[in-house]
Scaffold this motif. Structure first.
Motif, PDB file in Angstrom:
ATOM      1  N   HIS A  44      44.936  40.479  31.257  1.00  0.00           N
ATOM      2  CA  HIS A  44      44.061  41.638  31.476  1.00  0.00           C
ATOM      3  C   HIS A  44      43.676  42.345  30.169  1.00  0.00           C
ATOM      4  O   HIS A  44      43.098  43.427  30.213  1.00  0.00           O
ATOM      5  N   GLU A  45      43.937  41.735  29.025  1.00  0.00           N
ATOM      6  CA  GLU A  45      43.629  42.361  27.745  1.00  0.00           C
ATOM      7  C   GLU A  45      42.413  41.711  27.075  1.00  0.00           C
ATOM      8  O   GLU A  45      42.257  40.485  27.114  1.00  0.00           O
ATOM      9  N   VAL A  46      41.594  42.551  26.443  1.00  0.00           N
ATOM     10  CA  VAL A  46      40.523  42.025  25.607  1.00  0.00           C
ATOM     11  C   VAL A  46      41.196  41.268  24.467  1.00  0.00           C
ATOM     12  O   VAL A  46      42.187  41.721  23.907  1.00  0.00           O
ATOM     13  N   GLY A  47      40.682  40.083  24.156  1.00  0.00           N
ATOM     14  CA  GLY A  47      41.290  39.248  23.126  1.00  0.00           C
ATOM     15  C   GLY A  47      42.267  38.223  23.673  1.00  0.00           C
ATOM     16  O   GLY A  47      42.765  37.385  22.914  1.00  0.00           O
ATOM     17  N   ALA A  48      42.531  38.271  24.981  1.00  0.00           N
ATOM     18  CA  ALA A  48      43.406  37.257  25.588  1.00  0.00           C
ATOM     19  C   ALA A  48      42.774  35.883  25.382  1.00  0.00           C
ATOM     20  O   ALA A  48      41.556  35.729  25.415  1.00  0.00           O
ATOM     21  N   MET A  49      43.629  34.893  25.144  1.00  0.00           N
ATOM     22  CA  MET A  49      43.163  33.518  24.935  1.00  0.00           C
ATOM     23  C   MET A  49      43.837  32.603  25.952  1.00  0.00           C
ATOM     24  O   MET A  49      45.031  32.730  26.201  1.00  0.00           O
ATOM     25  N   TYR A  63      39.428  23.305  25.684  1.00  0.00           N
ATOM     26  CA  TYR A  63      38.854  24.305  24.790  1.00  0.00           C
ATOM     27  C   TYR A  63      39.608  25.615  24.979  1.00  0.00           C
ATOM     28  O   TYR A  63      40.437  25.750  25.884  1.00  0.00           O
ATOM     29  N   THR A  64      39.305  26.603  24.145  1.00  0.00           N
ATOM     30  CA  THR A  64      39.954  27.906  24.212  1.00  0.00           C
ATOM     31  C   THR A  64      38.957  28.932  24.760  1.00  0.00           C
ATOM     32  O   THR A  64      37.829  29.023  24.271  1.00  0.00           O
ATOM     33  N   VAL A  65      39.384  29.676  25.766  1.00  0.00           N
ATOM     34  CA  VAL A  65      38.571  30.715  26.378  1.00  0.00           C
ATOM     35  C   VAL A  65      39.081  32.063  25.885  1.00  0.00           C
ATOM     36  O   VAL A  65      40.271  32.358  26.001  1.00  0.00           O
ATOM     37  N   GLU A  66      38.175  32.873  25.346  1.00  0.00           N
ATOM     38  CA  GLU A  66      38.537  34.205  24.876  1.00  0.00           C
ATOM     39  C   GLU A  66      37.975  35.259  25.824  1.00  0.00           C
ATOM     40  O   GLU A  66      36.820  35.180  26.240  1.00  0.00           O
ATOM     41  N   THR A  67      38.800  36.248  26.159  1.00  0.00           N
ATOM     42  CA  THR A  67      38.346  37.369  26.987  1.00  0.00           C
ATOM     43  C   THR A  67      37.699  38.399  26.066  1.00  0.00           C
ATOM     44  O   THR A  67      38.355  38.951  25.182  1.00  0.00           O
ATOM     45  N   LEU A  68      36.419  38.652  26.277  1.00  0.00           N
ATOM     46  CA  LEU A  68      35.661  39.589  25.451  1.00  0.00           C
ATOM     47  C   LEU A  68      35.659  41.000  26.024  1.00  0.00           C
ATOM     48  O   LEU A  68      35.541  41.971  25.281  1.00  0.00           O
ATOM     49  N   ALA A  69      35.751  41.091  27.354  1.00  0.00           N
ATOM     50  CA  ALA A  69      35.766  42.405  28.019  1.00  0.00           C
ATOM     51  C   ALA A  69      36.585  42.283  29.294  1.00  0.00           C
ATOM     52  O   ALA A  69      36.570  41.242  29.955  1.00  0.00           O
ATOM     53  N   TYR A  70      37.293  43.363  29.616  1.00  0.00           N
ATOM     54  CA  TYR A  70      38.092  43.389  30.841  1.00  0.00           C
ATOM     55  C   TYR A  70      38.220  44.839  31.278  1.00  0.00           C
ATOM     56  O   TYR A  70      38.732  45.668  30.542  1.00  0.00           O
ATOM     57  N   PHE A  76      34.677  49.485  40.142  1.00  0.00           N
ATOM     58  CA  PHE A  76      33.896  48.741  39.152  1.00  0.00           C
ATOM     59  C   PHE A  76      34.846  47.850  38.346  1.00  0.00           C
ATOM     60  O   PHE A  76      35.851  48.324  37.826  1.00  0.00           O
ATOM     61  N   LYS A  77      34.513  46.569  38.255  1.00  0.00           N
ATOM     62  CA  LYS A  77      35.376  45.625  37.549  1.00  0.00           C
ATOM     63  C   LYS A  77      34.508  44.661  36.735  1.00  0.00           C
ATOM     64  O   LYS A  77      33.455  44.234  37.208  1.00  0.00           O
ATOM     65  N   VAL A  78      34.970  44.343  35.524  1.00  0.00           N
ATOM     66  CA  VAL A  78      34.218  43.458  34.636  1.00  0.00           C
ATOM     67  C   VAL A  78      35.171  42.511  33.929  1.00  0.00           C
ATOM     68  O   VAL A  78      36.234  42.926  33.459  1.00  0.00           O
ATOM     69  N   LYS A  79      34.766  41.261  33.837  1.00  0.00           N
ATOM     70  CA  LYS A  79      35.453  40.289  33.000  1.00  0.00           C
ATOM     71  C   LYS A  79      34.363  39.486  32.294  1.00  0.00           C
ATOM     72  O   LYS A  79      33.440  38.983  32.931  1.00  0.00           O
ATOM     73  N   ARG A  80      34.461  39.412  30.973  1.00  0.00           N
ATOM     74  CA  ARG A  80      33.502  38.654  30.181  1.00  0.00           C
ATOM     75  C   ARG A  80      34.302  37.698  29.299  1.00  0.00           C
ATOM     76  O   ARG A  80      35.266  38.110  28.659  1.00  0.00           O
ATOM     77  N   ILE A  81      33.893  36.424  29.306  1.00  0.00           N
ATOM     78  CA  ILE A  81      34.609  35.397  28.544  1.00  0.00           C
ATOM     79  C   ILE A  81      33.634  34.585  27.698  1.00  0.00           C
ATOM     80  O   ILE A  81      32.427  34.570  27.969  1.00  0.00           O
ATOM     81  N   THR A  92      28.892  31.971  27.188  1.00  0.00           N
ATOM     82  CA  THR A  92      29.384  33.318  27.456  1.00  0.00           C
ATOM     83  C   THR A  92      29.101  33.619  28.917  1.00  0.00           C
ATOM     84  O   THR A  92      27.971  33.443  29.381  1.00  0.00           O
ATOM     85  N   LEU A  93      30.131  34.053  29.640  1.00  0.00           N
ATOM     86  CA  LEU A  93      30.000  34.341  31.066  1.00  0.00           C
ATOM     87  C   LEU A  93      30.475  35.758  31.345  1.00  0.00           C
ATOM     88  O   LEU A  93      31.480  36.203  30.788  1.00  0.00           O
ATOM     89  N   GLY A  94      29.763  36.452  32.239  1.00  0.00           N
ATOM     90  CA  GLY A  94      30.164  37.788  32.646  1.00  0.00           C
ATOM     91  C   GLY A  94      30.216  37.888  34.152  1.00  0.00           C
ATOM     92  O   GLY A  94      29.320  37.411  34.850  1.00  0.00           O
ATOM     93  N   PHE A  95      31.281  38.494  34.641  1.00  0.00           N
ATOM     94  CA  PHE A  95      31.483  38.693  36.078  1.00  0.00           C
ATOM     95  C   PHE A  95      31.658  40.191  36.291  1.00  0.00           C
ATOM     96  O   PHE A  95      32.632  40.770  35.812  1.00  0.00           O
TER      97      PHE A  95
END
Length: 151
Positions: A44-49, A63-70, A76-81, A92-95
Protein backbone atom coordinates in the motif's frame (compact mmCIF):
# COMPACT_ATOMS: atom_id res chain seq x y z
CA UNK A 1 2.09 5.72 -27.91
CA UNK A 2 -1.35 4.36 -27.13
CA UNK A 3 -3.48 6.00 -24.43
CA UNK A 4 -6.91 5.24 -23.01
CA UNK A 5 -9.30 6.32 -20.28
CA UNK A 6 -12.50 4.36 -19.87
CA UNK A 7 -15.06 4.18 -17.09
CA UNK A 8 -17.80 1.85 -16.00
CA UNK A 9 -20.24 1.71 -13.11
CA UNK A 10 -20.06 -1.62 -11.28
CA UNK A 11 -22.91 -2.95 -9.15
CA UNK A 12 -20.74 -3.74 -6.13
CA UNK A 13 -19.51 -1.85 -3.05
CA UNK A 14 -16.26 0.08 -3.45
CA UNK A 15 -14.45 -2.12 -0.89
CA UNK A 16 -15.37 -5.27 -2.82
CA UNK A 17 -13.96 -3.86 -6.06
CA UNK A 18 -10.85 -2.49 -4.30
CA UNK A 19 -10.02 -5.93 -2.87
CA UNK A 20 -9.46 -7.17 -6.43
CA UNK A 21 -6.48 -4.81 -6.85
CA UNK A 22 -4.70 -6.10 -3.75
CA UNK A 23 -1.78 -8.53 -4.13
CA UNK A 24 -3.66 -11.59 -2.91
CA UNK A 25 -6.42 -11.23 -5.55
CA UNK A 26 -4.54 -9.77 -8.53
CA UNK A 27 -4.60 -13.05 -10.49
CA UNK A 28 -8.42 -12.99 -10.48
CA UNK A 29 -8.45 -9.88 -12.65
CA UNK A 30 -5.13 -10.52 -14.43
CA UNK A 31 -5.20 -14.26 -15.20
CA UNK A 32 -2.05 -14.14 -17.36
CA UNK A 33 -0.03 -13.05 -14.31
CA UNK A 34 1.61 -16.21 -13.01
CA UNK A 35 3.61 -14.65 -10.18
CA UNK A 36 3.21 -11.39 -8.27
CA UNK A 37 5.69 -11.01 -5.40
CA UNK A 38 6.35 -7.96 -3.25
CA UNK A 39 10.09 -7.24 -3.26
CA UNK A 40 10.34 -3.75 -1.76
CA UNK A 41 8.28 -1.69 0.75
CA UNK A 42 4.64 -2.55 1.55
CA UNK A 43 1.93 -3.13 -1.04
CA UNK A 44 0.00 0.00 0.00
CA UNK A 45 3.02 2.34 -0.23
CA UNK A 46 4.08 4.56 -3.10
CA UNK A 47 7.39 3.14 -4.33
CA UNK A 48 6.41 -0.47 -3.60
CA UNK A 49 8.04 -2.88 -6.05
CA UNK A 50 6.71 -6.23 -7.20
CA UNK A 51 8.31 -8.89 -9.35
CA UNK A 52 5.67 -10.02 -11.77
CA UNK A 53 5.73 -12.87 -14.28
CA UNK A 54 3.27 -12.77 -17.16
CA UNK A 55 2.46 -15.53 -19.65
CA UNK A 56 1.72 -14.77 -23.27
CA UNK A 57 1.16 -18.11 -25.00
CA UNK A 58 4.25 -20.24 -24.25
CA UNK A 59 6.43 -17.23 -23.44
CA UNK A 60 7.02 -16.01 -19.89
CA UNK A 61 8.08 -12.42 -19.25
CA UNK A 62 9.32 -11.23 -15.84
CA UNK A 63 9.56 -7.55 -14.96
CA UNK A 64 9.36 -5.16 -12.00
CA UNK A 65 6.14 -3.26 -11.28
CA UNK A 66 6.45 0.01 -9.37
CA UNK A 67 3.54 1.59 -7.48
CA UNK A 68 3.44 5.27 -8.45
CA UNK A 69 0.31 6.25 -6.49
CA UNK A 70 -1.80 4.62 -3.81
CA UNK A 71 -4.77 6.20 -2.08
CA UNK A 72 -7.31 4.32 0.02
CA UNK A 73 -10.10 6.55 1.31
CA UNK A 74 -13.65 5.56 2.17
CA UNK A 75 -15.22 6.92 -1.03
CA UNK A 76 -12.20 7.26 -3.34
CA UNK A 77 -9.37 4.85 -4.12
CA UNK A 78 -6.45 5.04 -6.57
CA UNK A 79 -3.65 2.72 -7.58
CA UNK A 80 -1.23 3.67 -10.35
CA UNK A 81 1.56 1.36 -11.52
CA UNK A 82 4.32 1.36 -14.12
CA UNK A 83 6.52 -1.34 -15.68
CA UNK A 84 8.62 -2.06 -18.75
CA UNK A 85 7.53 -5.13 -20.71
CA UNK A 86 9.93 -7.02 -22.96
CA UNK A 87 12.44 -4.15 -22.86
CA UNK A 88 10.24 -2.59 -25.55
CA UNK A 89 7.15 -1.07 -23.88
CA UNK A 90 6.74 1.23 -20.89
CA UNK A 91 3.24 0.67 -19.56
CA UNK A 92 1.53 2.91 -17.03
CA UNK A 93 -1.84 1.84 -15.63
CA UNK A 94 -4.24 3.68 -13.33
CA UNK A 95 -7.19 2.24 -11.46
CA UNK A 96 -9.54 4.76 -9.82
CA UNK A 97 -12.62 3.81 -7.82
CA UNK A 98 -15.29 6.25 -6.67
CA UNK A 99 -18.19 5.32 -4.43
CA UNK A 100 -21.42 6.16 -6.28
CA UNK A 101 -23.90 4.70 -3.82
CA UNK A 102 -24.00 1.99 -1.19
CA UNK A 103 -23.72 -0.71 -3.81
CA UNK A 104 -22.27 1.06 -6.84
CA UNK A 105 -18.71 1.94 -7.75
CA UNK A 106 -17.44 4.00 -10.65
CA UNK A 107 -14.35 2.29 -12.06
CA UNK A 108 -11.99 4.42 -14.16
CA UNK A 109 -9.24 2.57 -16.00
CA UNK A 110 -6.62 4.64 -17.73
CA UNK A 111 -3.19 4.05 -19.07
CA UNK A 112 -0.62 4.37 -21.74
CA UNK A 113 1.64 2.03 -23.64
CA UNK A 114 4.77 3.72 -24.97
CA UNK A 115 7.51 2.19 -27.10
CA UNK A 116 10.89 2.66 -25.39
CA UNK A 117 12.99 1.64 -28.39
CA UNK A 118 12.64 1.35 -32.16
CA UNK A 119 11.09 -2.12 -32.02
CA UNK A 120 8.53 -1.10 -29.39
CA UNK A 121 7.54 2.05 -31.27
CA UNK A 122 7.26 0.12 -34.55
CA UNK A 123 5.11 -2.60 -32.98
CA UNK A 124 2.74 -0.01 -31.52
CA UNK A 125 2.41 1.73 -34.89
CA UNK A 126 1.54 -1.60 -36.50
CA UNK A 127 -1.03 -2.56 -33.84
CA UNK A 128 -4.70 -1.94 -34.50
CA UNK A 129 -6.41 0.53 -32.13
CA UNK A 130 -9.50 -1.69 -32.11
CA UNK A 131 -7.44 -4.62 -30.77
CA UNK A 132 -5.97 -2.43 -28.03
CA UNK A 133 -9.41 -1.22 -26.97
CA UNK A 134 -10.70 -4.80 -26.92
CA UNK A 135 -7.98 -5.63 -24.35
CA UNK A 136 -9.03 -2.62 -22.24
CA UNK A 137 -12.70 -3.58 -22.42
CA UNK A 138 -11.99 -7.23 -21.57
CA UNK A 139 -10.07 -6.13 -18.47
CA UNK A 140 -12.89 -3.83 -17.33
CA UNK A 141 -15.46 -6.59 -17.90
CA UNK A 142 -13.31 -9.05 -15.89
CA UNK A 143 -13.09 -6.59 -12.97
CA UNK A 144 -16.87 -6.11 -13.07
CA UNK A 145 -17.54 -9.86 -13.26
CA UNK A 146 -15.21 -10.70 -10.36
CA UNK A 147 -16.63 -7.87 -8.22
CA UNK A 148 -20.21 -9.03 -8.81
CA UNK A 149 -19.26 -12.60 -7.84
CA UNK A 150 -17.91 -11.31 -4.51
CA UNK A 151 -20.62 -8.72 -3.78
Amino acid sequence: MIQWKEEKTIEAPIETVWELFKDEHIKAIMPKVEEHVLIEKEEHEVGAMHRQTYREGKRLETYTVETLAYEDKETFKVKRICFVLGKAFEITLGFTLQKVGGNQTKFIYEGQNKGVNFIGRAMLKLSRPKDQMNVVQEFMDRVESEAKKRA
